[in-house]
Scaffold this motif. Sequence first.
Motif, mmCIF file in Angstrom:
data_model
loop_
_atom_site.group_PDB
_atom_site.id
_atom_site.type_symbol
_atom_site.label_atom_id
_atom_site.label_comp_id
_atom_site.label_asym_id
_atom_site.label_seq_id
_atom_site.Cartn_x
_atom_site.Cartn_y
_atom_site.Cartn_z
ATOM 1 N N LYS A 1 -3.038 46.255 -22.938
ATOM 2 C CA LYS A 1 -2.796 47.675 -23.163
ATOM 3 C C LYS A 1 -3.419 48.560 -22.087
ATOM 4 O O LYS A 1 -2.917 49.648 -21.780
ATOM 5 C CB LYS A 1 -3.339 48.083 -24.534
ATOM 6 C CG LYS A 1 -2.503 47.570 -25.703
ATOM 7 C CD LYS A 1 -1.096 48.154 -25.677
ATOM 8 C CE LYS A 1 -0.273 47.691 -26.862
ATOM 9 N NZ LYS A 1 1.101 48.265 -26.840
ATOM 10 N N THR A 2 -4.523 48.102 -21.519
ATOM 11 C CA THR A 2 -5.221 48.902 -20.505
ATOM 12 C C THR A 2 -4.923 48.440 -19.084
ATOM 13 O O THR A 2 -5.442 49.025 -18.126
ATOM 14 C CB THR A 2 -6.741 48.837 -20.740
ATOM 15 O OG1 THR A 2 -7.188 47.482 -20.609
ATOM 16 C CG2 THR A 2 -7.109 49.379 -22.114
ATOM 17 N N ASN A 3 -4.085 47.381 -18.965
ATOM 18 C CA ASN A 3 -3.799 46.800 -17.647
ATOM 19 C C ASN A 3 -5.076 46.412 -16.905
ATOM 20 O O ASN A 3 -5.183 46.569 -15.688
ATOM 21 C CB ASN A 3 -2.979 47.772 -16.804
ATOM 22 C CG ASN A 3 -1.584 47.966 -17.356
ATOM 23 O OD1 ASN A 3 -0.939 47.012 -17.786
ATOM 24 N ND2 ASN A 3 -1.131 49.212 -17.379
ATOM 25 N N MET A 4 -6.025 45.898 -17.664
ATOM 26 C CA MET A 4 -7.312 45.522 -17.091
ATOM 27 C C MET A 4 -7.149 44.305 -16.194
ATOM 28 O O MET A 4 -6.333 43.411 -16.460
ATOM 29 C CB MET A 4 -8.315 45.219 -18.203
ATOM 30 C CG MET A 4 -9.733 44.977 -17.730
ATOM 31 S SD MET A 4 -10.879 44.864 -19.127
ATOM 32 C CE MET A 4 -12.430 44.618 -18.247
ATOM 33 N N ASN A 5 -7.909 44.279 -15.122
ATOM 34 C CA ASN A 5 -7.896 43.151 -14.207
ATOM 35 C C ASN A 5 -8.263 41.857 -14.938
ATOM 36 O O ASN A 5 -9.203 41.829 -15.735
ATOM 37 C CB ASN A 5 -8.884 43.412 -13.061
ATOM 38 C CG ASN A 5 -8.982 42.254 -12.096
ATOM 39 O OD1 ASN A 5 -9.800 41.361 -12.268
ATOM 40 N ND2 ASN A 5 -8.137 42.266 -11.074
ATOM 41 N N TYR A 6 -7.510 40.784 -14.651
ATOM 42 C CA TYR A 6 -7.689 39.506 -15.351
ATOM 43 C C TYR A 6 -9.116 38.982 -15.197
ATOM 44 O O TYR A 6 -9.761 38.614 -16.184
ATOM 45 C CB TYR A 6 -6.694 38.485 -14.803
ATOM 46 C CG TYR A 6 -6.750 37.123 -15.463
ATOM 47 C CD1 TYR A 6 -6.001 36.857 -16.604
ATOM 48 C CD2 TYR A 6 -7.535 36.099 -14.937
ATOM 49 C CE1 TYR A 6 -6.041 35.594 -17.215
ATOM 50 C CE2 TYR A 6 -7.578 34.849 -15.543
ATOM 51 C CZ TYR A 6 -6.825 34.602 -16.677
ATOM 52 O OH TYR A 6 -6.873 33.365 -17.271
ATOM 53 N N MET A 7 -9.622 38.947 -13.991
ATOM 54 C CA MET A 7 -10.972 38.434 -13.766
ATOM 55 C C MET A 7 -12.022 39.382 -14.326
ATOM 56 O O MET A 7 -13.101 38.960 -14.747
ATOM 57 C CB MET A 7 -11.205 38.187 -12.279
ATOM 58 C CG MET A 7 -10.392 37.033 -11.710
ATOM 59 S SD MET A 7 -10.567 35.491 -12.682
ATOM 60 C CE MET A 7 -12.330 35.153 -12.517
ATOM 61 N N GLY A 8 -11.689 40.679 -14.351
ATOM 62 C CA GLY A 8 -12.614 41.640 -14.939
ATOM 63 C C GLY A 8 -12.791 41.385 -16.427
ATOM 64 O O GLY A 8 -13.917 41.392 -16.947
ATOM 65 N N MET A 9 -11.684 41.141 -17.131
ATOM 66 C CA MET A 9 -11.776 40.831 -18.553
ATOM 67 C C MET A 9 -12.463 39.488 -18.769
ATOM 68 O O MET A 9 -13.226 39.324 -19.730
ATOM 69 C CB MET A 9 -10.383 40.817 -19.180
ATOM 70 C CG MET A 9 -10.362 40.427 -20.655
ATOM 71 S SD MET A 9 -11.448 41.455 -21.700
ATOM 72 C CE MET A 9 -10.422 42.929 -21.894
ATOM 73 N N THR A 10 -12.204 38.541 -17.906
ATOM 74 C CA THR A 10 -12.879 37.242 -18.000
ATOM 75 C C THR A 10 -14.392 37.418 -17.913
ATOM 76 O O THR A 10 -15.151 36.805 -18.670
ATOM 77 C CB THR A 10 -12.400 36.302 -16.879
ATOM 78 O OG1 THR A 10 -10.989 36.113 -16.985
ATOM 79 C CG2 THR A 10 -13.089 34.943 -16.977
#
Length: 263
Positions: A135-144
Amino acid sequence: MFLLGSVKDDNKRAYELDFLRGIAIVMMVFMHFSYDVRYEFGTNAFDYLSTDRFWTFIHPIITGLFVSLSGICCTMSRNNLKRGLRLLGVALLFTLGTVFIYNVMGIDVLILFNVLHVLAISTLVYALFIFIEKKTNMNYMGMTLVIGLIGLYIMLLNNELYRYDYTTNNLLFLPVGIQIKNTPSMGDYMPLIPWMGVFLVGSVIGRTCYKDKKTLFPTSNKLIRKITGPFEFLGRHSLLIYLVHQPIVYGVLYLIYLALGKV
């Protein structure tokens, strides 16, 4: 089914996770068998269950393997919300079943919160992270990184949680990991702290090492696969084995001890 998301292409399936899960299920079944023989039927055997070494080092490895593999495998699932809700339903039915057995049959098998509950809630929490990420288009590695830090924090909380033990009789604190006053004897008790943290750290491994949802060993030797095959089979059916093994083990042991005149 239990710890692994569906991967329909068997040539790409992360069989090494099934193998590890199979090893964990074998260790778990043997541990429960040992417990029944020693404590439920009063036989002086399997002394390892009474040692601090086992409960301090070996048991956490068995449990940690189960939970971390579940975290890894949830990253391969297409719908963790559905999986989490389904597993939560199974966990609640499992609890109701043990409550019935405990109160009606008098067998000390009461389970209020165990690995099924931990995996169900952890899967739902991971589904929430994925929802936020999309929903927030958060960076994949950032969420990781966020998931990993939260997982580590939950694990570290375990070092301080004991300060609140027996300070309340509110059962709502039981899932967290606070020991409650006047709680009846429970089997296989596992709280969210630290085990949800272990699950989330496992999901970080899955997001990092299994980003393509494929095995890390695609060219493994056929002989190796034949050796690992039985464990892979057990790993793929770990939920069913977990649910039915204890009644079967207890029932078989009861018949054996009954025949020996020791019941």
